[in-house]
Motif scaffolding. Structure first.
Motif, short mmCIF file in Angstrom:
data_model
loop_
_atom_site.label_atom_id
_atom_site.label_comp_id
_atom_site.label_asym_id
_atom_site.label_seq_id
_atom_site.Cartn_x
_atom_site.Cartn_y
_atom_site.Cartn_z
N ARG A 86 -36.64 22.73 51.35
CA ARG A 86 -36.70 21.83 50.19
C ARG A 86 -36.65 22.63 48.88
O ARG A 86 -36.07 22.16 47.89
CB ARG A 86 -37.98 20.98 50.25
N PRO A 130 -43.43 22.34 59.33
CA PRO A 130 -43.58 21.94 57.93
C PRO A 130 -43.34 23.10 56.96
O PRO A 130 -42.82 22.89 55.86
CB PRO A 130 -45.02 21.43 57.86
N GLN A 156 -44.24 14.60 55.01
CA GLN A 156 -43.33 15.71 55.28
C GLN A 156 -43.44 16.21 56.72
O GLN A 156 -42.48 16.69 57.30
CB GLN A 156 -43.61 16.86 54.30
N ASN A 196 -38.10 11.64 51.14
CA ASN A 196 -39.20 12.52 50.74
C ASN A 196 -40.33 11.76 50.05
O ASN A 196 -41.48 12.22 50.07
CB ASN A 196 -38.68 13.62 49.81
N SER A 215 -40.63 23.12 53.95
CA SER A 215 -40.98 23.46 52.57
C SER A 215 -40.01 24.47 51.99
O SER A 215 -39.56 24.34 50.84
CB SER A 215 -42.41 24.00 52.52
N TYR A 217 -31.33 18.60 57.44
CA TYR A 217 -32.14 18.00 56.37
C TYR A 217 -31.25 17.28 55.36
O TYR A 217 -31.53 16.15 54.97
CB TYR A 217 -32.97 19.08 55.69
#
Length: 188
Positions: free
Chosen positions: A185, A178, A167, A162, A182, A151
């Motif tokens: 992130r 996903p 996403q 982003n 999350s 990432y």
């Protein structure tokens, strides 16, 4: 022509005459978000030099899940090279993730031109080298880097990603869910 010159010379310098001949077979195009450049099973004819926007190449498995193989940022070339070389139906879908400005080129026209102009043949070879290195790097990243590092590397390559795409597409490209994205992130 400045964009084309910068793109070409970043790969391999060629003469103004060869650049002009290459420019003659290019068509500037604008495609809207979600436009399919190549559909599954379609035999592609064109390659694209991406001026702005993002394009993805993806497959859909038997369950209907999309798997993003590549995300192309500006200043890269895009197209199903294997299908173009073999003149076969595409096993991938190529889709604009954002509105895109491209230079569209018929692959066979470019190939024929490169056979007549040694400089363009070398340029073609250099493009193929870059594609190979990019794909090899992605394979190595998937085997050697954890999801967080993949990432971070994607963010380095496409800093505003982003804010540009869904996403779900980022998670698919990173080969994670996903929910995992999350969590990553939140940590970064």
């Amino acid at each position: 022509m400045n964009f084309l010159r910068n793109f070409v010379f970043s790969i391999h310098p060629i003469s103004e005459d060869s650049l002009a001949k290459y420019d003659e077979i290019l068509q500037p195009k604008h495609f809207l978000k979600n436009h399919k450049l190549v559909n599954l099973g379609e035999t592609p004819q064109n390659i694209y030099v991406l001026k702005s926007g993002l394009i993805r190449a993806y497959i859909v498995d038997e369950k209907g899940t999309e798997h993003t193989r590549t995300i192309y940022p500006p200043l890269t070339s895009s197209g199903n090279l294997g299908a173009l070389i073999k003149n076969e139906p595409s096993n991938l879908i190529y889709e604009c993730l954002t509105d895109c400005e491209v230079l569209e080129c018929n692959y066979q026209s470019f190939y024929n031109l490169s056979l007549k102009h040694h400089e363009l043949s070398i340029f073609h070879y250099k493009v193929l080298e870059r594609i190979y290195i990019r794909e090899e790097s992605k394979i190595l990243d998937l085997t050697q880097l954890n999801a967080t590092d993949r990432y971070k590397k994607l963010q380095e390559n496409i800093p505003d990603i982003n804010n540009l795409i869904n996403q779900y597409h980022i998670a698919s490209y990173l080969n994670i869910t996903p929910v995992q994205l999350s969590r990553i992130r939140k940590k970064c």
